[in-house]
Structures are given as structure tokens and as C-alpha cells.
Design a protein around this motif. Structure first.
Motif, short mmCIF file in Angstrom:
data_model
loop_
_atom_site.label_atom_id
_atom_site.label_comp_id
_atom_site.label_asym_id
_atom_site.label_seq_id
_atom_site.Cartn_x
_atom_site.Cartn_y
_atom_site.Cartn_z
N ARG A 97 29.30 -33.86 5.02
CA ARG A 97 30.72 -33.54 4.92
C ARG A 97 31.53 -34.09 6.09
O ARG A 97 32.72 -34.37 5.97
CB ARG A 97 30.89 -32.02 4.84
N TYR A 133 34.15 -42.00 4.92
CA TYR A 133 35.55 -42.04 5.37
C TYR A 133 35.80 -43.34 6.14
O TYR A 133 36.84 -43.97 5.99
CB TYR A 133 35.84 -40.86 6.31
N HIS A 160 17.01 -32.47 -2.73
CA HIS A 160 18.09 -31.50 -2.46
C HIS A 160 18.44 -30.70 -3.71
O HIS A 160 18.70 -29.50 -3.65
CB HIS A 160 19.32 -32.26 -1.95
N GLY A 164 16.24 -27.59 -7.41
CA GLY A 164 16.39 -26.31 -8.10
C GLY A 164 17.05 -26.41 -9.46
O GLY A 164 16.86 -25.55 -10.32
N ILE A 165 17.82 -27.47 -9.70
CA ILE A 165 18.51 -27.57 -10.98
C ILE A 165 18.14 -28.83 -11.76
O ILE A 165 18.42 -28.95 -12.94
CB ILE A 165 20.05 -27.59 -10.79
N LEU A 175 24.29 -22.63 -20.35
CA LEU A 175 24.68 -21.25 -20.09
C LEU A 175 25.21 -21.08 -18.67
O LEU A 175 25.55 -19.98 -18.25
CB LEU A 175 23.46 -20.33 -20.28
N SER A 180 30.98 -28.46 -9.18
CA SER A 180 30.78 -28.00 -7.80
C SER A 180 29.60 -28.70 -7.12
O SER A 180 29.35 -28.46 -5.94
CB SER A 180 30.56 -26.48 -7.79
N ASP A 214 40.43 -30.66 0.69
CA ASP A 214 39.34 -29.92 1.31
C ASP A 214 39.83 -29.57 2.72
O ASP A 214 39.71 -30.39 3.63
CB ASP A 214 38.09 -30.82 1.35
N PHE A 243 39.41 -31.28 6.28
CA PHE A 243 38.80 -32.61 6.11
C PHE A 243 39.73 -33.55 5.33
O PHE A 243 39.97 -34.68 5.74
CB PHE A 243 37.45 -32.51 5.38
N ARG A 299 20.13 -16.26 -19.37
CA ARG A 299 20.36 -16.61 -17.98
C ARG A 299 20.97 -15.43 -17.24
O ARG A 299 21.88 -14.78 -17.75
CB ARG A 299 21.30 -17.81 -17.93
N ILE A 312 26.78 -13.79 -9.18
CA ILE A 312 27.92 -14.59 -8.73
C ILE A 312 28.21 -14.24 -7.27
O ILE A 312 28.35 -13.06 -6.91
CB ILE A 312 29.15 -14.35 -9.63
N ALA A 348 24.85 -18.27 -8.61
CA ALA A 348 25.33 -18.60 -9.96
C ALA A 348 25.57 -20.09 -10.16
O ALA A 348 25.35 -20.61 -11.25
CB ALA A 348 26.63 -17.83 -10.26
N LEU A 349 26.01 -20.78 -9.13
CA LEU A 349 26.38 -22.19 -9.33
C LEU A 349 25.19 -23.13 -9.24
O LEU A 349 25.03 -24.01 -10.06
CB LEU A 349 27.47 -22.59 -8.32
N HIS A 350 24.35 -22.95 -8.22
CA HIS A 350 23.28 -23.93 -8.00
C HIS A 350 21.90 -23.30 -7.90
O HIS A 350 20.97 -23.92 -7.41
CB HIS A 350 23.58 -24.75 -6.74
N GLY A 399 17.84 -23.12 -5.42
CA GLY A 399 17.33 -24.38 -4.89
C GLY A 399 18.16 -24.96 -3.78
O GLY A 399 17.73 -25.86 -3.08
N LEU A 400 19.37 -24.47 -3.59
CA LEU A 400 20.25 -25.06 -2.60
C LEU A 400 20.66 -24.02 -1.57
O LEU A 400 21.72 -23.43 -1.65
CB LEU A 400 21.51 -25.61 -3.28
N ALA A 456 22.28 -22.38 1.31
CA ALA A 456 23.40 -22.72 2.18
C ALA A 456 23.31 -21.93 3.48
O ALA A 456 23.79 -22.34 4.51
CB ALA A 456 24.72 -22.45 1.49
N ARG A 463 26.11 -11.69 -13.90
CA ARG A 463 26.53 -12.37 -15.12
C ARG A 463 25.30 -12.60 -15.97
O ARG A 463 24.32 -13.19 -15.51
CB ARG A 463 27.19 -13.70 -14.78
N ALA A 508 24.10 -14.30 -19.58
CA ALA A 508 24.55 -15.16 -20.68
C ALA A 508 23.35 -15.55 -21.52
O ALA A 508 22.25 -15.74 -21.00
CB ALA A 508 25.24 -16.41 -20.15
#
Lengths: 102, 449
Positions: free
Chosen positions: A4, A25, A45, A48-49, A81, A89, B217, B220, B358, B362, B366-368, B371-372, B374, B388, B390
């Protein structure tokens, strides 16, 4: 440092395939992206998905890389789903990758 | 050198309307293009048309036209749009009626039809690109089959004097390529020129996504005035040179960086971007900031167009049921996880036949997924968590039960759950196949207000 700090990104979708751009950049940082952000690194990276493979394309004239992640959207926008069916994202997730400060 | 000014008035079917009015009034445009048809939108439109044969076009068509027609008529700006969706003829009639309401007489509207190829696909020679099955195997689950038309019928309509061209499924960049070919008389075999024109169309087609939308962002990437984001226009020269800009004083920004993001948006191999008109090559593209909110884009090329046309298939794939509930304060995550376990067990006990289920937290995964990481791998303990659930099912009744099992957590689940929502939606899958060009025959229908 996180990507980033040196690059920006945008994610798009086609069916079950996500494509994510990674754009330096500053032109001077493009070779670092080429060196450190390999297709393998991105595949790890997103392990997982990701159920398919990752391809990387180099667009030197834009100082950018383009990643194509197959079978990465839970079956595709229309049937997934997932909360973020488009994988919009994922661009932010890519920018969390750490690269050396060199 | 002669120039054409072409603007983008919408980037998707629900997009803001005022930026298009601003472009129509102050953009000094020759053409204003509205790209409003996502892959799935046309299948939804086909369903609407089945329920009522007078419908099947974009639901915002009348509102958009009412807003921009007077200014476009005054400035002599020609409109091109795919808002015809599954019913371009009915859409053209609606545009004529709207023009009459506004007191505009003699307004010529061309409808492009011929993209609906359900009959050709149903007879079953083609294979589904995603899974290799014959398209005929879809049977009654096939809701729509629309070929991606190129720029040729649009050029034809413009040559016939249309003030507005309305299509169904046409390739997004072709909506822009059509008027450029028409104005400059480029050959439909001048592949490098068509490749550059495709780049211009591709950069414009998502409207606000190149003027600073979907870009900010904080800390940035800064974008001024996002609440009144201006939509883009291109000043295109006869040689294919192009400057991307926007109306002076509108919000947002056009920079090298915003253009680079949009050039690569939803591109796979940048050397081979397939459209019905050309296989475009963006691998040597350059961007150059030539003034404030002015970026020159150049260097695209192309090679001969593909032999077959891509067809988008809308397929009924059952239903998705969903329920959500929130937990807060100390132990929020533990209670949300307990709630998820209860719902999972309940759906088993009651014999729900889900094709896929699933469970998301959230705020956590929920998004990734997991595995990711943060937060450095430690177990996140946020103040609030929303569960959630589904699931995809064959019947609507079963889909309804998923949300209901989340709702019953109010009186039967862990402490302090609140804010339940539940919903059911029909799943329209999108698949694709190829059709030989000669089996797709576009036609033009000219109407007048």
C-alpha cells in the motif's frame, strides 16, 4: 513494508475469475513490484479463497502488474454465497502484502 | 484536426443521474453514452419481459431520458445506450413518448435488435465455455441468451440519421467505438485504430471510475468533491488520439493514476482484450497528464476480430436464503460463534437440503475468510460481530427457512442477539457460449416522436 505504501490496486470480476491490477505510484518502484510480487506470492496470499491458478501480466508502460485469479469468487458473482460476490474488496487485501524495504 | 467529444453518462444501471445532466448541459458533447447493462442485468430484464411483454428494458430509462433529452436536443448531442436490455423496441417507444411529453417533435430513435439468440442456442450445437456441457442441456433453466453485438449496427443507425440509438446486449466499448467509426469513417478492418478506439471506450464505460470514483483511499489517494463527482468525456482526434477529461468545476479528478486503474479494470491478458469488433492490445498503452484533469491515453493497438461471437446465458439456479444477527460487548464473538453452531445444527435437524451453506462473522472473516490475517494472527475480539448465514437451495421455501432459523435465535439462542434481517433471492447464474457470426443478424428499427 506493505504494498500500500508504493502501489495502488483495483479489482474486477468476470464470472468466477478475479482480476486485480497493481500499479506503482512512482515508476522507480515498478521493478520492485516485478521482483517481489510474483504470481506464486499472490497465490499464497489468497490461498484461503483461491481454488484455481494465478497468472501475472507485466505492463511496463504503465508501471503496472495485472493478476488474474481463477476460481477465486466462490463460483462467480451470480451464484456465490459470499458477502462481496464481486470480490471488489480483494484489491485492499493485495495491498496488505509485505515486501522488503530495499 | 477534427475532434469528436464523447461522454459517459452512466457506468451501471443504477448510477447517479445528475452527472449526465451536467455533461449534457456543459460538456459540449457530440455523443453521450449510457452503459447500463451488466452480465446479469439482461437475464433479470428477460424475466421482467416474461412477466409483462411491455417491459424488459432498464427501469431508469424514462427518468434518465427526461433528465437529459432537452439539453442533448439543444446541443445536438446524440445519445447511445444499451438500456434497451431485453426489449429495445419497447424502450425506443418509451423514449419517443418521453420526447413527445417534453415537446420534442421529430426526434429519431433507432432500436437495435438481434442480440436475443435463445432460439439458436437452444438447438444445441454450442458448448458452455465454463463447464464444457452442450448449451442444449440447460433445457428449461435457460432464461436468456444474448449475443454481444459489435459497433456495426450502431454505425448503421447513426448513418440513418438517428438522434438516439438504443440496443440490448452490445459489447460495452462498442457503444463508444460506433460513433467514432461513424464520425471518422474508419474501416472496420483498421485493427490498430479499432484497438485504440476500444481503449477509449473501455476507459469511459464505467463513467465515474475514471474521474476519481472508486479510487479514494484517505492518506494515500485523495479525491476532491466525491459527492458531486463529474463523469468523464474524451476529446478524440481523427487519428485516434484521445484526452480524457471532465466538465470544469465538477467534483473528482482525472489523473494518470485514475486512468491506469481503469485501463486495467477487468482486463485479463492486456495484449488480448476480446470484443466483437477487434482483439485489442493494451500492452503498450501510455498515459500522460497534459493539464489539470486532462490525461492523454495512447498506444493501444489491435488485430483481427474473433470469428465467433460471445453469448451470455442467463440460467435459473435456484434460490439463496440469508439471515443476519448481531452481538456486541464482551464475549460478542463467542456468542456469535455459538449462534452459528446452533443454526448449523438446526438446519441439519430439520433436514434442509442446501446445495451450499456459508457462515460468516461480519467484522472478522466475512470478506476474505481466515486465509488473510490482517491482525498479526491473534484471535480478533471486536466490539461487535454480525453473524451471517447464507445457503443456496432448489426451492424458495427452503431458502426462507434459512433466514427463519436465524430469526428464532431471538428467543431461543445466545444472550443479547439483535437486529435480525432475512432475505431470499432467486439465483440467476451467468454462463457463456460462442455462436458463429452468421447466426446473429442485427436489425435497425427507426421510430420518431
Amino acid at each position: 513494508m506493505k504494498l500500500r505504501g508504493v502501489a495502488h490496486a483495483r479489482a474486477g470480476d468476470k464470472g468466477d475469475t478475479s482480476s486485480i491490477s497493481l500499479i506503482a505510484y512512482e515508476e522507480a518502484d515498478y521493478p520492485r513490484l516485478v521482483r517481489h510480487v510474483t504470481a506464486e506470492r499472490v497465490a499464497t496470499h489468497f490461498a484461503g479463497i483461491l481454488r484455481g491458478s494465478v497468472s501475472r501480466y507485466e505492463i511496463a508502460s504503465l508501471g503496472a502488474l495485472n493478476f488474474v485469479l481463477r476460481q477465486a469468487l466462490g463460483g462467480g458473482v451470480t451464484r456465490s454465497l459470499a458477502l462481496d460476490t464481486h470480490g471488489k474488496s480483494l484489491s485492499s487485501a493485495l495491498l496488505d502484502i509485505e515486501i522488503p524495504d530495499d | 484536426m477534427r475532434q469528436v467529444r464523447i461522454g459517459a453518462g452512466a457506468g451501471y444501471s443504477g448510477d447517479r443521474i445528475e452527472p449526465a445532466v451536467e455533461l449534457a448541459e456543459r460538456g459540449r458533447l457530440d455523443y453521450l453514452v449510457f452503459e447500463c447493462l451488466a452480465e446479469r442485468t439482461i437475464a433479470l430484464a428477460q424475466q421482467a419481459r416474461r412477466r409483462d411483454p411491455r417491459l424488459g428494458y432498464d427501469p431508469l430509462l424514462a427518468a434518465r431520458m427526461r433528465a437529459v433529452l432537452p439539453a442533448c436536443r439543444r446541443a445536438g448531442t446524440v445519445i447511445i445506450t444499451n438500456m434497451g436490455a431485453a426489449n429495445p423496441l419497447a424502450a425506443a417507444e418509451l423514449v419517443c413518448a418521453t420526447a413527445r411529453d417534453l415537446g420534442l417533435r421529430g426526434y429519431k430513435v433507432a432500436a437495435v435488435t438481434g442480440d436475443d439468440v435463445a432460439a439458436s442456442v437452444g438447438d444445441g450445437h454450442g458448448r458452455i465455455l465454463e463447464d464444457g456441457r452442450p448449451a442444449a442441456a440447460l433445457g428449461a433453466s435457460l432464461i436468456s441468451a444474448n449475443a454481444y453485438l459489435g459497433a456495426e449496427p450502431i454505425v448503421q443507425a447513426l448513418s440513418a440519421g438517428a438522434d438516439l440509438v438504443i440496443t440490448g446486449r452490445a459489447a460495452d466499448p462498442s457503444l463508444f467505438l460506433g460513433p467514432l467509426v461513424h464520425e471518422f469513417g474508419w474501416s472496420f478492418e483498421d485493427w490498430p485504430r479499432l484497438g485504440q478506439a476500444t481503449l477509449i471506450g473501455h476507459v469511459l464505460e464505467c463513467a465515474g471510475q475514471v474521474t476519481g470514483g472508486y479510487f479514494a483511499d484517505p492518506g494515500f489517494k485523495t479525491v476532491p468533491g466525491l459527492a458531486r463527482l463529474g463523469f468523464p468525456l474524451a476529446e478524440v482526434g481523427e487519428d485516434g488520439s484521445a484526452i480524457i477529461t471532465k466538465v470544469e468545476g465538477s467534483g473528482g479528478c482525472v489523473t494518470s493514476a485514475t486512468c491506469k486503474e481503469q485501463i486495467l479494470y477487468e482486463i485479463h491478458d492486456p495484449a488480448a482484450y476480446f470484443t466483437p469488433d477487434v482483439v485489442a492490445d493494451f500492452s503498450q498503452v501510455r498515459v500522460e497528464q497534459v493539464g489539470q484533469d486532462q490525461v492523454r491515453i495512447s498506444g493501444a493497438s489491435g488485430r483481427a476480430r474473433p470469428e465467433a461471437l460471445k453469448v451470455s446465458l442467463g440460467v435459473a439456479e435456484g434460490f439463496v436464503g440469508e439471515g443476519q444477527i448481531s452481538y456486541a460487548g464482551s464475549g460478542a464473538r463467542d456468542r456469535a460463534e455459538l449462534a452459528a453452531a446452533i443454526v448449523r445444527e438446526r438446519l441439519e435437524l430439520t433436514g434442509l437440503m442446501a446445495q451450499e451453506l456459508r457462515f460468516d462473522l461480519i467484522g472478522i472473516d466475512a470478506l476474505h475468510g481466515h486465509g488473510l490475517p490482517a491482525g498479526g494472527g491473534e484471535r480478533a475480539e471486536p466490539y461487535e460481530v454480525r453473524l451471517r448465514v447464507a445457503g443456496r437451495t432448489a426451492s424458495m421455501d427452503e431458502a426462507v427457512r434459512i433466514g427463519s432459523e436465524v430469526e428464532t435465535l431471538y428467543t431461543n439462542g445466545p444472550a443479547g442477539g439483535g437486529g435480525v434481517t432475512k432475505q431470499v433471492r432467486e439465483v440467476l447464474g451467468v454462463l457463456s457460449t460462442l455462436l458463429p457470426r452468421e447466426r446473429v443478424q442485427p436489425s435497425i428499427h427507426m421510430l420518431e416522436s
